[in-house]
Enzyme design. Structure first.
Site, PDB file in Angstrom:
ATOM      1  N   ASN A 176       0.855  -1.192   0.000  1.00  0.00           N
ATOM      2  CA  ASN A 176       0.000   0.000   0.000  1.00  0.00           C
ATOM      3  C   ASN A 176       0.881   1.227   0.000  1.00  0.00           C
ATOM      4  O   ASN A 176       2.000   1.195   0.507  1.00  0.00           O
ATOM      5  CB  ASN A 176      -0.879  -0.018   1.266  1.00  0.00           C
ATOM      6  N   HIS A 226       0.850   5.160   1.422  1.00  0.00           N
ATOM      7  CA  HIS A 226       0.130   6.012   2.376  1.00  0.00           C
ATOM      8  C   HIS A 226       0.817   7.380   2.425  1.00  0.00           C
ATOM      9  O   HIS A 226       2.049   7.448   2.481  1.00  0.00           O
ATOM     10  CB  HIS A 226       0.142   5.364   3.768  1.00  0.00           C
ATOM     11  N   ASP A 240      -3.045   0.913   7.628  1.00  0.00           N
ATOM     12  CA  ASP A 240      -1.807   1.667   7.421  1.00  0.00           C
ATOM     13  C   ASP A 240      -0.669   1.188   8.323  1.00  0.00           C
ATOM     14  O   ASP A 240       0.134   1.992   8.814  1.00  0.00           O
ATOM     15  CB  ASP A 240      -2.056   3.184   7.605  1.00  0.00           C
TER      16      ASP A 240
END
Ligand code: GRF
Length: 218
Positions: free
Chosen positions: A110, A112, A148
């Protein structure tokens, strides 16, 4: 290049990070290829970016499923039927079930917009400004159950400037995201990233020669 990592990108909106990944994958030497783009929203602008690049797309809408687990299972089915071996989340605005996260453990990353573990969650640029940060940035990390969180592969820092507002700061961070995400994917796809516990080791990585100091010494 033979044996490229087969990647799917999950999006919910604009898709500028998707575009950065698409552009990187155009290079014949890039060790990954995007086999599919999946959105949970039919109106995601990123779907047009994928179509323009000739990449297959799928829209899987949560409202068509009774719960998160069945939605996530449908996603895994679609992803696996396209040959996906690795997932990049790029502005995918849905929490994933632990089952999905476990299934794709160490095969899903991911991006972020903060220097994690600072400022997980939303509104990161305003929160960085409110906290008086002089440096801010973005992180690419493997995905774990908590939002996250997960072993960090790479980070890019930008200076916070006097007079910045969340918009100006977010555009500076976004430029850094577009450099960082393809680079981290490349490191993973080349087999240079090892996850050990909560951290990553990067084989043969070099460190930037000088620190970024903010405010700069003139
Ligand atoms: C980016 O800021 C990314 O870091 C965050 O969501 C935003 C997505 O932007 N996860 P885009 O859709 O890639 O333009």
């Amino acid at each position: 290049m033979a044996g490229k990592l087969k990647v799917s990108v999950l999006i919910s909106g604009r898709g500028s990070n998707l575009q950065a990944l698409i552009d990187a994958c155009r290079s014949p030497d890039f060790p990954a290829e995007i086999v599919m783009v999946v959105s949970n929203r039919p109106d995601a602008q990123g779907l047009f970016r994928a179509q323009a690049a000739g990449i297959s797309t799928a829209v899987i809408e949560p409202r068509d499923f009774p719960d998160k687990v069945s939605f996530d299972r449908a996603m895994t089915e679609v992803l696996e039927s396209s040959g996906t071996g690795f997932i990049c989340l790029a502005g995918f605005m849905r929490l994933l079930s632990p089952e999905f996260v476990d299934h794709w453990r160490d095969r899903m990353i991911n991006i972020h917009p903060s220097l994690l573990p600072l400022f997980p969650g939303l509104d990161t640029h305003r929160r960085a400004l409110d906290a008086g940060m002089r440096l801010h940035g973005c992180s690419v990390h493997f995905v774990r159950h908590e939002m996250d969180s997960g072993p960090i592969i790479g980070q890019a820092a930008v200076a916070v400037l006097d007079g910045d507002d969340p918009d100006s700061l977010s555009s500076r961070v976004l430029e850094a995201e577009h450099l960082l995400y393809p680079w981290c994917l490349e490191l993973v796809a080349r087999g240079m990233v090892t996850v050990t516990g909560d951290t990553c080791r990067i084989a043969g990585h070099t460190t930037a020669p000088s620190p970024l100091v903010s405010p700069a010494r003139s």
